[in-house]
Scaffold this active site. Sequence first.
Site, PDB file in Angstrom:
ATOM      1  N   ASP A 146      36.200  29.502  42.372  1.00  0.00           N
ATOM      2  CA  ASP A 146      35.996  29.639  40.925  1.00  0.00           C
ATOM      3  C   ASP A 146      37.288  29.989  40.173  1.00  0.00           C
ATOM      4  OD1 ASP A 146      35.833  32.161  42.095  1.00  0.00           O
ATOM      5  OD2 ASP A 146      33.859  32.664  41.261  1.00  0.00           O
ATOM      6  N   ASP A 156      34.522  43.851  51.126  1.00  0.00           N
ATOM      7  CA  ASP A 156      34.312  43.017  52.308  1.00  0.00           C
ATOM      8  C   ASP A 156      35.481  42.052  52.485  1.00  0.00           C
ATOM      9  OD1 ASP A 156      31.567  41.637  50.461  1.00  0.00           O
ATOM     10  OD2 ASP A 156      33.685  41.114  50.290  1.00  0.00           O
ATOM     11  N   ASP A 160      36.657  38.329  53.777  1.00  0.00           N
ATOM     12  CA  ASP A 160      36.202  36.977  54.109  1.00  0.00           C
ATOM     13  C   ASP A 160      37.351  36.198  54.737  1.00  0.00           C
ATOM     14  OD1 ASP A 160      33.812  37.640  52.929  1.00  0.00           O
ATOM     15  OD2 ASP A 160      34.333  36.766  50.986  1.00  0.00           O
TER      16      ASP A 160
HETATM   17  P1  ATP Z   1      33.505  40.818  45.150  1.00  0.00           P
HETATM   18  O1  ATP Z   1      33.383  40.729  46.646  1.00  0.00           O
HETATM   19  O2  ATP Z   1      34.430  41.824  44.644  1.00  0.00           O
HETATM   20  O3  ATP Z   1      32.191  40.849  44.499  1.00  0.00           O
HETATM   21  P2  ATP Z   1      34.448  38.153  45.431  1.00  0.00           P
HETATM   22  O4  ATP Z   1      35.347  37.306  44.596  1.00  0.00           O
HETATM   23  O5  ATP Z   1      34.899  38.456  46.813  1.00  0.00           O
HETATM   24  O6  ATP Z   1      34.169  39.450  44.625  1.00  0.00           O
HETATM   25  P3  ATP Z   1      32.205  36.926  46.669  1.00  0.00           P
HETATM   26  O7  ATP Z   1      30.852  36.653  46.128  1.00  0.00           O
HETATM   27  O8  ATP Z   1      32.362  37.836  47.823  1.00  0.00           O
HETATM   28  O9  ATP Z   1      33.057  37.456  45.446  1.00  0.00           O
HETATM   29  O10 ATP Z   1      32.842  35.500  46.981  1.00  0.00           O
HETATM   30  C1  ATP Z   1      33.957  35.330  47.840  1.00  0.00           C
HETATM   31  C2  ATP Z   1      34.812  34.169  47.343  1.00  0.00           C
HETATM   32  O11 ATP Z   1      34.068  32.952  47.328  1.00  0.00           O
HETATM   33  C3  ATP Z   1      35.318  34.316  45.913  1.00  0.00           C
HETATM   34  O12 ATP Z   1      36.495  35.075  45.870  1.00  0.00           O
HETATM   35  C4  ATP Z   1      35.539  32.873  45.512  1.00  0.00           C
HETATM   36  O13 ATP Z   1      36.755  32.378  46.036  1.00  0.00           O
HETATM   37  C5  ATP Z   1      34.416  32.145  46.209  1.00  0.00           C
HETATM   38  N1  ATP Z   1      33.227  32.025  45.347  1.00  0.00           N
HETATM   39  C6  ATP Z   1      32.191  32.893  45.270  1.00  0.00           C
HETATM   40  N2  ATP Z   1      31.259  32.466  44.403  1.00  0.00           N
HETATM   41  C7  ATP Z   1      31.696  31.290  43.921  1.00  0.00           C
HETATM   42  C8  ATP Z   1      31.181  30.348  42.986  1.00  0.00           C
HETATM   43  N3  ATP Z   1      30.027  30.548  42.375  1.00  0.00           N
HETATM   44  N4  ATP Z   1      31.925  29.241  42.739  1.00  0.00           N
HETATM   45  C9  ATP Z   1      33.098  29.039  43.355  1.00  0.00           C
HETATM   46  N5  ATP Z   1      33.627  29.885  44.220  1.00  0.00           N
HETATM   47  C10 ATP Z   1      32.958  31.004  44.532  1.00  0.00           C
HETATM   48 MG    MG Z   2      33.774  39.431  48.367  1.00  0.00          MG
END
Ligand code: ATP
Ligand code: MG
Length: 456
Positions: A144, A66, A68
């Site tokens: 994070d 996805d 963002d």
């Molecule tokens: P994936 O989509 O591959 O699961 P992702 O890193 O994109 O991994 P998401 O849950 O889509 O994970 O979150 C998008 C973004 O939001 C992350 O890349 C991070 O920058 C931020 N983020 C998500 N969860 C947290 C958290 N618990 N604490 C701080 N930042 C977060």
């Molecule tokens: Mg993501």
Amino acid sequence: MSVHGTAIIFPQAHLSVIPREGHAISRKAISPNALRVLYRLRDSGFAAYLVGGAVRDLLVGQQPKDFDVATDATPEQVKQLFRNCRLIGRRFRLAHVVFGPEIIEVATFRANSDDGSGDREMENGRLVRDNVYGSIEDDAVRRDFTANALYYTIEDFSVRDYVGGYEDVMARRLKMIGDAEQRYREDPVRMLRAVRLSAKLGFSIEENTAEPIARLAPLLGEASPARLFEEMLKLFLSGHAVASFEGLEKFGLLPVLLPETSAALASNRSGALRRMLIEGLRNTDARVAADEPVSPAFLFATLLWPAYCRGLIGLQAQGIAAEAAASRAADRVTVHQLEHIALPRRFSLPMQEIWLLQGRFSTRQKRRVTRLLSHPRFRAAFDFLVLRLAASELHADDVEFWRAAQTQSNEELAAALGAAAPENFDDEDAPPSKRRRRRRRRSGAENNAGTPPQGE
Ligand code: ATP
Ligand code: MG
């Protein structure tokens, strides 16, 4: 090239810009809908960046699942720009711009520190609401891992890095922004994210980021069961289930997430239960890789099978009859697990059925065989039986019989069950001397070989 807004530079935030020719992100790899959102926001005078997992994944050559977007427009302003937009979320207020099956998540820059002006709530040092808007620097440092805090801009197609994330991505390393322990205390789910992203990307977890995890693992027990369920699906149904499981074991998170399974594995000296579990996860990964469907019910049946077996043995040792013990064990394991992970009933019920049907595969009584074959959960239960072969050769006969039975005509099935078996013969009620003679068709069995364990 311009950095939008007047930036308050945080002590941790030092901007470095990786120009287009310095990184591997090509516009062609970016979702056209995400680009549409970026251009519309930019043309309306807002700052807009591709951010987070998508930038990270593109840099290491993976296809993001996805895209963002981060912007200085408020959710309400985003909503005014896109007809296909809805606002969601309480803890994080977000705009979803919907293009058919694809949703582009648009988040307003948020701050990690509260000056009292925003909408932010803490409970016991934990964030429960976080709608304090801020600058892009604020937004970067509240993320994070450094690898998750990179911003790609369509102004000049550069990557903007405020926390040293580019170097960490290049080194295939997950590093917590700020003090790792404090960030885990703020949100214990970050421990799971560390393990999950490391499994997904093959990244190492930097020393200071890894060190507190085993120590702080119990905090995960207080995380919201609904959120943990979502994380479980990402851990185990995204194609890296085996690596996720090994990571959870390594960092001491398994006993918090799946306490009864963890205890059952520890007391199973032969290692058969773990072998079966890993085999199930390996199959899940193979199915994801082949774009075949995977089901949460089958996944949890696999993950909780050790707990179920242990419960069942305990109840039987107390003298409870097999069938009653099975349904009681299934209920107990489910109820106990629900304290930690909110497994919805639409998954827990079929999970239990998969377990309970295991006890019916030993029958060769025609009426029962026919009934089991037409059970809506037969296929999942049979696939589960195949999986159990990884733990014990004892199931080889049953697997062979039921594999053949699925493709046999009535006559073939009757022949396989043995012509001597009377129509209403009930094997449990019959004296042992009357047990049916089994004749099996060996030739048909291989034709169905390789039945994948899943697919309900
Ligand atoms: P994936 O989509 O591959 O699961 P992702 O890193 O994109 O991994 P998401 O849950 O889509 O994970 O979150 C998008 C973004 O939001 C992350 O890349 C991070 O920058 C931020 N983020 C998500 N969860 C947290 C958290 N618990 N604490 C701080 N930042 C977060
Ligand atoms: Mg993501």
